[in-house]
Design an enzyme around this catalytic site. Structure first.
Site, PDB file in Angstrom:
ATOM      1  N   PHE A   8      49.767  57.711  41.389  1.00 50.67           N
ATOM      2  CA  PHE A   8      48.609  58.281  42.414  1.00 50.67           C
ATOM      3  C   PHE A   8      46.985  58.170  41.872  1.00 50.67           C
ATOM      4  O   PHE A   8      46.763  59.171  41.756  1.00 50.67           O
ATOM      5  CB  PHE A   8      48.932  59.498  42.268  1.00 50.67           C
ATOM      6  CG  PHE A   8      48.913  60.429  44.213  1.00 50.67           C
ATOM      7  CD1 PHE A   8      49.304  59.778  44.940  1.00 50.67           C
ATOM      8  CD2 PHE A   8      47.891  61.268  43.661  1.00 50.67           C
ATOM      9  CE1 PHE A   8      49.359  59.852  46.333  1.00 50.67           C
ATOM     10  CE2 PHE A   8      47.930  61.993  44.818  1.00 50.67           C
ATOM     11  CZ  PHE A   8      48.033  61.498  45.840  1.00 50.67           C
ATOM     12  N   LYS A  93      48.246  42.325  40.769  1.00 57.87           N
ATOM     13  CA  LYS A  93      48.198  40.534  39.436  1.00 57.87           C
ATOM     14  C   LYS A  93      47.940  40.799  38.414  1.00 57.87           C
ATOM     15  O   LYS A  93      48.712  38.974  38.050  1.00 57.87           O
ATOM     16  CB  LYS A  93      46.774  40.837  39.967  1.00 57.87           C
ATOM     17  CG  LYS A  93      44.934  41.132  39.208  1.00 57.87           C
ATOM     18  CD  LYS A  93      45.166  42.205  40.103  1.00 57.87           C
ATOM     19  CE  LYS A  93      44.388  43.967  38.979  1.00 57.87           C
ATOM     20  NZ  LYS A  93      43.177  44.022  40.298  1.00 57.87           N
ATOM     21  N   GLU A 117      49.823  41.350  48.765  1.00 55.07           N
ATOM     22  CA  GLU A 117      48.589  40.293  49.306  1.00 55.07           C
ATOM     23  C   GLU A 117      47.481  41.274  48.014  1.00 55.07           C
ATOM     24  O   GLU A 117      46.757  41.145  48.237  1.00 55.07           O
ATOM     25  CB  GLU A 117      48.256  40.915  50.197  1.00 55.07           C
ATOM     26  CG  GLU A 117      46.911  40.961  51.489  1.00 55.07           C
ATOM     27  CD  GLU A 117      47.371  39.336  51.650  1.00 55.07           C
ATOM     28  OE1 GLU A 117      48.236  38.691  52.262  1.00 55.07           O
ATOM     29  OE2 GLU A 117      46.479  38.968  50.645  1.00 55.07           O
ATOM     30  N   LYS A 193      44.176  36.062  39.654  1.00 57.83           N
ATOM     31  CA  LYS A 193      44.535  36.587  40.738  1.00 57.83           C
ATOM     32  C   LYS A 193      44.350  34.874  41.234  1.00 57.83           C
ATOM     33  O   LYS A 193      44.776  33.827  42.248  1.00 57.83           O
ATOM     34  CB  LYS A 193      42.767  37.020  41.653  1.00 57.83           C
ATOM     35  CG  LYS A 193      43.057  38.502  41.451  1.00 57.83           C
ATOM     36  CD  LYS A 193      41.491  38.661  41.876  1.00 57.83           C
ATOM     37  CE  LYS A 193      41.849  40.144  41.290  1.00 57.83           C
ATOM     38  NZ  LYS A 193      40.332  41.087  41.672  1.00 57.83           N
TER      39      LYS A 193
HETATM   40  N1  HSE Z   1      39.189  45.473  38.518  1.00 57.79           N
HETATM   41  C1  HSE Z   1      40.020  44.851  39.703  1.00 57.79           C
HETATM   42  C2  HSE Z   1      38.519  43.878  40.767  1.00 57.79           C
HETATM   43  C3  HSE Z   1      40.519  45.536  41.656  1.00 57.79           C
HETATM   44  O1  HSE Z   1      37.122  44.718  39.964  1.00 57.79           O
HETATM   45  O2  HSE Z   1      38.523  43.062  41.353  1.00 57.79           O
HETATM   46  C4  HSE Z   1      40.880  44.405  41.953  1.00 57.79           C
HETATM   47  O3  HSE Z   1      41.522  43.871  41.866  1.00 57.79           O
END
Ligand code: HSE
Length: 407
Positions: A8, A93, A117, A193
């Site tokens: 949360f 991720k 996603e 990612k």
């Molecule tokens: N820390 C990550 C970013 C958060 O800044 O892109 C989103 O995935």
């Protein structure tokens, strides 16, 4: 759908609010599991549990939404939920990238979906597009800004002259940065990612060690000056492209971008991804790459997708033909170095275009293989910094693509 929510924090709370504002979606949060009993929260303690089994063993909960930032704990929760036949939505991720093959296997074995996603580029619907839209039109490359925090920091330090520390603090205060910000600034988050995007674009499941990542934490004054003098910006760019003989190159590096480049105007917390396909040419996706509501919107979209039984089919993984990752790509870079290292470093370049030295340091621009770049990085550590100028590679034509179309 009866949801058991884990976490949360910024995104979990964002999802809670977003769900309140989306009454059309038949989804209710039945229980929320959090770690810290003493933390002051916006809603009453009756909404929370501190025992993950209260959710995992509750048969009335059919959807687990995992939004915690500890990747190892997330892995335990997600695998346990899948094994219990619960559909899972995750934004983690690192967890998805590190355990991709196993998570795919679990989905098949227990016949349950795992959607993520929000794990790549937050609000931008890139995974589902790569998975579905580019099913038939073969992709040649993907390239983009996939980390919001570093883009925010680069924008604030470069264009608004904020100090690096202040810009990072702002990114943290705004809820963009990871709890351990080195994951952002070191290019690790971008690499996770990229791994996920690689699997959904080319069907290649890479381990984190296979992909080279440089971050923004070693960018010096010399590179900033170079960029400003030439009217360039520096962006942290993740990219993957096909090469000869079923190879793919994939890496994360800072890159000089020109005003003509579509990534040039992707500033602040925004992400942008360019896809290049054989037949459609290029597409450009842009959207907020971090933050409570943008990330929650992608989670919401996954929850909604579960309501019509959507699941990733991993089509490209199923049909990929012996792809391998290659470090042979030739890159044009700017390398900053200590003064005395200049001659030894030049030997690693295929061609040297320009060399500059002042009293203490210098830079070389020229072409170098990804392999040599990795070696130099290991050998010289923070004594060198690299900024990509461009990739020196052959672009495949549509006629060669025809030969490559899988049966
Ligand atoms: N820390 C990550 C970013 C958060 O800044 O892109 C989103 O995935």
């Amino acid at each position: 759908m009866n949801i058991g929510l884990f976490g949360f924090g910024v995104v979990g709370h964002g999802l809670y609010e977003v769900l309140q504002k989306t009454p059309g979606l038949q989804a209710t949060i039945k229980n929320i599991c959090v770690k810290d009993k003493n933390k002051q929260r916006e809603i009453g303690p009756e909404n929370f549990t501190y025992d993950k089994n209260d959710i995992l063993n509750d048969d009335s909960i059919n959807v687990v939404v995992e939004l915690i930032d500890d990747a190892d704990a997330a892995y335990e929760i997600v695998t346990a939920a899948l094994k219990k036949g619960k559909a899972v939505v995750s934004a983690n991720k690192k967890m998805v990238a590190e355990h991709f093959a196993e998570l795919l296997q679990l989905q098949r074995e227990y016949n349950v979906p795992l959607l993520y996603e929000a794990a790549a580029c937050a609000s931008m619907p890139i995974i589902r597009n790569l998975e579905e839209y580019y099913d038939n039109d073969l992709l040649d490359s993907i390239e983009g800004i996939v980390n919001g925090s570093t883009n925010y920091i680069l924008t604030k330090t470069f264009s608004e002259n904020l100090s690096y520390a202040d810009a990072l603090k702002q990114a943290q205060d705004l809820g963009f940065a990871e709890s351990n910000p080195i994951l952002d600034t070191g290019g690790f988050d971008a690499k996770y990612k990229l791994q996920i995007l690689l699997a959904h674009s080319f069907g290649y499941i890479a381990t984190p060690d296979e992909i080279f990542n440089l971050g923004i934490d070693n960018i010096g004054e010399l590179e900033l000056k170079y960029a400003k003098e030439k009217g360039l910006k520096i962006k942290l760019v993740a990219q993957a492209f096909k090469g000869a003989d079923n190879t793919i190159s994939a890496f994360v590096t800072p890159k000089f971008v020109t005003p003509e480049d579509r990534l040039y105007n992707v500033d602040d917390v925004f992400n942008g991804v360019l896809t290049k396909t054989y037949f459609a040419d290029t597409h450009f996706f842009v959207g907020r790459g971090a933050g409570a509501y943008p990330t929650a919107s992608a989670v919401l979209s996954d929850i909604s997708a579960l309501s019509y039984d959507y699941r990733y089919e991993y089509k490209k993984i199923l049909r990929q033909e012996n792809l391998s990752l290659s470090n042979d790509a030739e890159l044009k870079v700017l390398l900053r170095h200590q003064k005395d290292d200049a001659e030894a470093l030049k030997l690693k370049f295929n061609t040297v275009e320009e060399a500059y030295l002042n009293n203490s340091e210098g830079y070389i621009t020229g072409d170098i293989t990804l392999n040599n770049l990795k070696q130099l990085q290991q050998q010289y550590g923070t004594d060198v910094s690299f900024i990509l100028i461009n990739v020196v590679k052959e672009t495949k034509s549509a006629s060669t693509a025809q030969v490559a179309v899988p049966a």
